[in-house]
Write an enzyme that holds these catalytic residues in place. Structure first.
Site, PDB file in Angstrom:
ATOM      1  N   CYS A  82      -6.071  -9.228   1.383  1.00  0.00           N
ATOM      2  CA  CYS A  82      -6.094  -8.629   0.038  1.00  0.00           C
ATOM      3  C   CYS A  82      -6.852  -9.514  -0.940  1.00  0.00           C
ATOM      4  CB  CYS A  82      -4.673  -8.370  -0.455  1.00  0.00           C
ATOM      5  SG  CYS A  82      -3.880  -7.028   0.441  1.00  0.00           S
ATOM      6  N   GLU A 110      -1.670  -3.873  -2.342  1.00  0.00           N
ATOM      7  CA  GLU A 110      -2.813  -4.227  -3.201  1.00  0.00           C
ATOM      8  C   GLU A 110      -4.062  -3.468  -2.770  1.00  0.00           C
ATOM      9  OE1 GLU A 110      -0.705  -6.133  -1.582  1.00  0.00           O
ATOM     10  OE2 GLU A 110      -0.560  -8.152  -2.421  1.00  0.00           O
ATOM     11  N   ASN A 133       2.646  -0.537   0.199  1.00  0.00           N
ATOM     12  CA  ASN A 133       2.271  -0.852   1.584  1.00  0.00           C
ATOM     13  C   ASN A 133       2.570   0.345   2.477  1.00  0.00           C
ATOM     14  OD1 ASN A 133       4.990  -1.614   0.993  1.00  0.00           O
ATOM     15  ND2 ASN A 133       5.112  -2.865   2.821  1.00  0.00           N
ATOM     16  N   ILE A 134       1.689   0.548   3.444  1.00  0.00           N
ATOM     17  CA  ILE A 134       1.797   1.687   4.359  1.00  0.00           C
ATOM     18  C   ILE A 134       1.698   1.131   5.778  1.00  0.00           C
ATOM     19  CG2 ILE A 134       0.800   3.907   5.053  1.00  0.00           C
ATOM     20  CD1 ILE A 134      -0.578   3.920   2.205  1.00  0.00           C
TER      21      ILE A 134
HETATM   22  N1  THU Z   1       2.359  -6.736   2.352  1.00  0.00           N
HETATM   23  C1  THU Z   1       1.748  -6.225   1.248  1.00  0.00           C
HETATM   24  O1  THU Z   1       1.823  -5.011   0.992  1.00  0.00           O
HETATM   25  N2  THU Z   1       1.067  -7.064   0.438  1.00  0.00           N
HETATM   26  C2  THU Z   1       0.947  -8.409   0.639  1.00  0.00           C
HETATM   27  O2  THU Z   1       0.201  -9.075  -0.065  1.00  0.00           O
HETATM   28  C3  THU Z   1       1.720  -9.051   1.697  1.00  0.00           C
HETATM   29  C4  THU Z   1       2.279  -8.140   2.723  1.00  0.00           C
HETATM   30  C5  THU Z   1       3.093  -5.838   3.239  1.00  0.00           C
HETATM   31  C6  THU Z   1       2.436  -5.583   4.566  1.00  0.00           C
HETATM   32  C7  THU Z   1       3.631  -5.212   5.422  1.00  0.00           C
HETATM   33  O3  THU Z   1       3.883  -3.839   5.278  1.00  0.00           O
HETATM   34  C8  THU Z   1       4.788  -5.975   4.819  1.00  0.00           C
HETATM   35  O4  THU Z   1       4.358  -6.376   3.521  1.00  0.00           O
HETATM   36  C9  THU Z   1       5.195  -7.197   5.604  1.00  0.00           C
HETATM   37  O5  THU Z   1       4.123  -7.996   5.887  1.00  0.00           O
END
Ligand code: THU
Length: 129
Positions: free
Chosen positions: A89, A55, A42-43
């Site tokens: 996603c 994802e 996640n970014i």
């Molecule tokens: N996040 C993801 O990377 N994937 C998911 O399916 C759920 C949420 C991340 C986004 C954000 O950076 C953090 O988790 C909190 O929501």
């Protein structure tokens, strides 16, 4: 590639998470049908809506390099618990891997395997079934 191996790669991807706002790290490992693995984290962004999930990072990396056929995707997070993919996603996954596996793992080593279709049985799509 077996699920445990893919989960291990998702954990590696998680370490690159840029998540100073939520302090929640997510890692994804996407296996293509020809055996290549794309990693994603996640970014986040100070303009929160610009955040990209792990994802989608993995999927967009793959698509942008010419890979559109996927076998499965493993997802882990810093919560130590199973981490379910968000709705955005799932919508992106439904375009490319509706009947393929989402592999989830917690820090006890338990594994859950669900299809994208299990989450999104009535997905929006321009594709004819
Ligand atoms: N996040 C993801 O990377 N994937 C998911 O399916 C759920 C949420 C991340 C986004 C954000 O950076 C953090 O988790 C909190 O929501």
């Amino acid at each position: 590639m077996d699920n445990n191996e893919l989960i291990k790669m998702a954990h590696k991807a998680k370490e690159f998470a840029y998540s100073p706002y939520s302090n929640f790290k997510v890692g994804a490992a996407l296996l293509t049908t020809n055996g290549k693995v794309f990693l994603g984290c996640n970014i986040e962004n100070g303009s929160y809506g610009a955040t990209n999930c792990a994802e989608r990072t993995a999927i967009f990396k793959a698509i942008s390099e010419g890979y559109t056929n996927f076998e499965k995707i493993a997802i882990v997070s810093s919560s130590g618990d199973f981490t379910m993919p968000c709705g955005i996603c799932l919508q992106v996954m439904s375009e490319f891997m509706l009947d393929k596996d989402i592999v989830l793992s917690n820090d006890n080593g338990d594994i859950k395997v669900l299809k994208v279709r299990d989450f999104l049985p009535h997905n929006f799509s321009f594709k004819k079934e």
